[in-house]
Design a protein around this motif. Sequence first.
Motif, PDB file in Angstrom:
ATOM      1  N   SER A   1       0.769  -1.364  -0.069  1.00 58.59           N
ATOM      2  CA  SER A   1       0.050   0.017  -0.125  1.00 58.59           C
ATOM      3  C   SER A   1       0.606   1.179   0.032  1.00 58.59           C
ATOM      4  O   SER A   1       0.231   2.341  -0.268  1.00 58.59           O
ATOM      5  CB  SER A   1      -0.822   0.084   1.266  1.00 58.59           C
ATOM      6  OG  SER A   1       0.004   0.080   2.433  1.00 58.59           O
ATOM      7  N   ILE A   2       2.120   1.140   0.236  1.00 58.89           N
ATOM      8  CA  ILE A   2       2.941   2.597   0.297  1.00 58.89           C
ATOM      9  C   ILE A   2       3.905   2.396  -1.015  1.00 58.89           C
ATOM     10  O   ILE A   2       4.623   3.498  -1.053  1.00 58.89           O
ATOM     11  CB  ILE A   2       3.824   2.377   1.668  1.00 58.89           C
ATOM     12  CG1 ILE A   2       4.601   1.274   1.767  1.00 58.89           C
ATOM     13  CG2 ILE A   2       2.839   2.453   3.010  1.00 58.89           C
ATOM     14  CD1 ILE A   2       5.795   1.387   2.950  1.00 58.89           C
TER      15      ILE A   2
ATOM     16  N   THR B   1       4.468   3.817  -4.291  1.00 61.16           N
ATOM     17  CA  THR B   1       4.066   4.939  -4.940  1.00 61.16           C
ATOM     18  C   THR B   1       4.877   5.326  -6.438  1.00 61.16           C
ATOM     19  O   THR B   1       4.628   6.216  -6.780  1.00 61.16           O
ATOM     20  CB  THR B   1       4.214   6.351  -4.387  1.00 61.16           C
ATOM     21  OG1 THR B   1       5.732   6.502  -3.827  1.00 61.16           O
ATOM     22  CG2 THR B   1       3.363   6.099  -2.587  1.00 61.16           C
TER      23      THR B   1
ATOM     24  N   ASN C   1       5.701   4.929 -10.336  1.00 60.36           N
ATOM     25  CA  ASN C   1       4.846   4.871 -11.786  1.00 60.36           C
ATOM     26  C   ASN C   1       5.119   3.403 -12.327  1.00 60.36           C
ATOM     27  O   ASN C   1       6.318   2.886 -12.724  1.00 60.36           O
ATOM     28  CB  ASN C   1       5.664   6.100 -12.742  1.00 60.36           C
ATOM     29  CG  ASN C   1       4.863   5.865 -13.895  1.00 60.36           C
ATOM     30  OD1 ASN C   1       3.922   4.989 -14.316  1.00 60.36           O
ATOM     31  ND2 ASN C   1       5.247   6.928 -14.754  1.00 60.36           N
TER      32      ASN C   1
ATOM     33  N   THR D   1       8.912  10.100  -8.942  1.00 61.71           N
ATOM     34  CA  THR D   1       7.904   9.265  -9.749  1.00 61.71           C
ATOM     35  C   THR D   1       8.443   7.968 -10.114  1.00 61.71           C
ATOM     36  O   THR D   1       7.452   6.954 -10.232  1.00 61.71           O
ATOM     37  CB  THR D   1       7.828  10.078 -11.277  1.00 61.71           C
ATOM     38  OG1 THR D   1       8.835   9.988 -12.017  1.00 61.71           O
ATOM     39  CG2 THR D   1       7.291  11.409 -11.104  1.00 61.71           C
TER      40      THR D   1
ATOM     41  N   ASP E   1      10.354   4.249  -8.896  1.00 61.68           N
ATOM     42  CA  ASP E   1      11.027   3.364  -7.736  1.00 61.68           C
ATOM     43  C   ASP E   1      12.194   2.810  -7.987  1.00 61.68           C
ATOM     44  O   ASP E   1      12.843   3.177  -9.079  1.00 61.68           O
ATOM     45  CB  ASP E   1       9.895   2.127  -7.655  1.00 61.68           C
ATOM     46  CG  ASP E   1       8.529   2.438  -7.287  1.00 61.68           C
ATOM     47  OD1 ASP E   1       8.328   3.630  -6.787  1.00 61.68           O
ATOM     48  OD2 ASP E   1       7.695   1.718  -7.174  1.00 61.68           O
TER      49      ASP E   1
ATOM     50  N   THR F   1       6.981   8.305   3.393  1.00 64.21           N
ATOM     51  CA  THR F   1       6.809   8.730   2.063  1.00 64.21           C
ATOM     52  C   THR F   1       5.162   8.889   1.827  1.00 64.21           C
ATOM     53  O   THR F   1       4.524   8.812   2.930  1.00 64.21           O
ATOM     54  CB  THR F   1       7.062   7.427   0.951  1.00 64.21           C
ATOM     55  OG1 THR F   1       6.944   8.047  -0.268  1.00 64.21           O
ATOM     56  CG2 THR F   1       6.159   6.397   1.091  1.00 64.21           C
ATOM     57  N   ALA F   2       4.942   9.292   0.635  1.00 62.20           N
ATOM     58  CA  ALA F   2       3.562   9.893   0.430  1.00 62.20           C
ATOM     59  C   ALA F   2       3.300   9.727  -0.973  1.00 62.20           C
ATOM     60  O   ALA F   2       4.071   9.797  -1.686  1.00 62.20           O
ATOM     61  CB  ALA F   2       3.236  11.424   1.002  1.00 62.20           C
ATOM     62  N   GLY F   3       1.937   9.938  -1.066  1.00 62.10           N
ATOM     63  CA  GLY F   3       1.368   9.817  -2.619  1.00 62.10           C
ATOM     64  C   GLY F   3       1.650  11.197  -3.327  1.00 62.10           C
ATOM     65  O   GLY F   3       1.856  11.309  -4.625  1.00 62.10           O
ATOM     66  N   ASN F   4       1.687  12.279  -2.470  1.00 64.41           N
ATOM     67  CA  ASN F   4       1.854  13.747  -3.044  1.00 64.41           C
ATOM     68  C   ASN F   4       3.158  14.347  -2.646  1.00 64.41           C
ATOM     69  O   ASN F   4       3.500  14.134  -1.422  1.00 64.41           O
ATOM     70  CB  ASN F   4       0.625  14.346  -2.522  1.00 64.41           C
ATOM     71  CG  ASN F   4       0.746  15.727  -3.227  1.00 64.41           C
ATOM     72  OD1 ASN F   4       1.560  16.293  -3.646  1.00 64.41           O
ATOM     73  ND2 ASN F   4      -0.570  16.264  -3.325  1.00 64.41           N
TER      74      ASN F   4
ATOM     75  N   PRO G   1      10.228   2.722  -2.862  1.00 60.96           N
ATOM     76  CA  PRO G   1       9.422   3.697  -3.620  1.00 60.96           C
ATOM     77  C   PRO G   1      10.042   4.945  -3.934  1.00 60.96           C
ATOM     78  O   PRO G   1      11.031   5.526  -3.344  1.00 60.96           O
ATOM     79  CB  PRO G   1       8.442   3.781  -2.544  1.00 60.96           C
ATOM     80  CG  PRO G   1       8.637   2.699  -1.687  1.00 60.96           C
ATOM     81  CD  PRO G   1       9.957   2.396  -1.538  1.00 60.96           C
TER      82      PRO G   1
ATOM     83  N   SER H   1      11.094   8.623  -1.215  1.00 59.17           N
ATOM     84  CA  SER H   1      10.942   7.854   0.073  1.00 59.17           C
ATOM     85  C   SER H   1      12.239   8.049   0.688  1.00 59.17           C
ATOM     86  O   SER H   1      13.503   8.034   0.068  1.00 59.17           O
ATOM     87  CB  SER H   1      10.455   6.502  -0.223  1.00 59.17           C
ATOM     88  OG  SER H   1      11.555   5.488  -0.527  1.00 59.17           O
TER      89      SER H   1
END
Length: 512
Positions: free
Chosen positions: A14-15, A17, A19, A448, A450, A471-474, A502, A505
């Motif tokens: 889930s973490i 992020t 492309n 963007t 990994d 880390t975060a999506g934004n 990711p 991160s």
Amino acid sequence: MQRNLLKISLLTASILTGNAFAANHEVTISANLQDRGAVINKDIYGQFAEHLGHGIYEGLWVGEDSEIPNTKGFRNDVVGALKDIKVPLIRWPGGCFADEYHWREGIGPKDERPVKVNTHWGGVEETNAVGTHEFFDLAELIGADVYINGNLGSGTVQEMAEWVEYMTSDKNSTLANERRANGREEPWDIKYFGIGNESWGCGGHMDPDYYVNLYRQYATFIKTPKGKRPLLVGSGGDTDNTEWTDVLSANIDRNMDGISYHFYTLPTSDWQKKGHATEFDNAMWFKTMERTYRMETYLKNNIDIMDKNDPDGKLGFYVDEWGTWYDAEEGREPGFLYQQNTLRDAVVTAVNLNLFHEYARRVHMTNIAQMVNVLQAMILTDGAKMVKTPTYHVYSMYTVFQDATSIPFKLDTSRYSMNGEDLPAVTGSLAMGTDGHMYLALVNMDPTEDADIDLNIDGKVNKTLSGSILTAGNITAKNTFDDQHNLEPKPFKASADKLVLPAKSVVVLTLN
């Protein structure tokens, strides 16, 4: 010795992020866990508290009569948060403020202390409510050592010498008895003492040759009881200026233990328009990373000079001001230097800490600017409210590296590129902590893409690894007073299969 070629997979999907349509960066880290490098001095994690904006007043100090819970006038919530990240050292009272600070104005009854104008930072009234005794109270509450910056720019040799005597003397002298009368029986310990600050600029607009002679004069009269002598710091250069390091290290052969250095990360590299703290795109993210990674070149250039002039390695290189610096927020006093803090600041923090670890042979101390409510702060406050920034959380993740022993390693990484420029996509640190465990920190600067990490390690490594990730999506993710836990480290476990780091991160892993 067994060789384990590890490709470790992050289990917490889930973490992730990155492309899915882009090829991941390829990274290989090779090391022998039996090798040892320099000790990563805990003082690399030092902090900076200048009389600037709401850094001291309201951020740290609210006074003993405040409704905000406090001890000796300092906020319990802020002090507690700083203790949690094991702040080892605090620099005070500046900065530019130091070379206009006269210590006698900050001792004795508070209602008798003069009110001055802080000419450097906003032209506001400086009440001197926080002076020498109060600052040492703060350091003792946090459990930190102190780095005092003396006033060379507008002070005198006598004034500086008497301040040191006031703080450190165990004799029956008038100054020591004055300290006792003001409430402190035992002398204090000073770990570092700076003779001036930014003497090339706000500290006097000197050239290095002139400063060298002043330094020799002032340092001659810094006298303490046996065992109380602080490490003395010469005021060095900034950014790409290596002249100060060269002149000081070549011409001061006694009474100097280290040379200071300052470098700030401005996304635009333009002091007139530095860039916005929270509103930026991927292009500005890259510019920020490119600017901050110049620290690698600047460290190498200055240390090469020190190795030439000081081949025995007696001098430390002290990066006692560093961090991000953005345009003032609209509606706030520009001279207060308040700015929000995002995931971008967290990545900048980790990149720089990894570089300080790499050069730990000379880099013995640094101070991020600054601790509370100023520039790249650990903590922001608003009245009784407090929030921990993403930068704070990186410092929390990296506490395992304080006084750890670095392990030499080779990192081969593909490049993070934009508009014809490129950087290493991934940076890292590898060290044996004081607890005997091996720790690996990794930072993916690319927002963007990994990175696939191959660990080519000689030595015993657990099949299942544990650690934390930030880390975060934004890219503009941040913590606010209304959403204090939006961006925090997440625990995870990893297996001995494949590690995918990711995008954007920061990760810290325990290897054994």
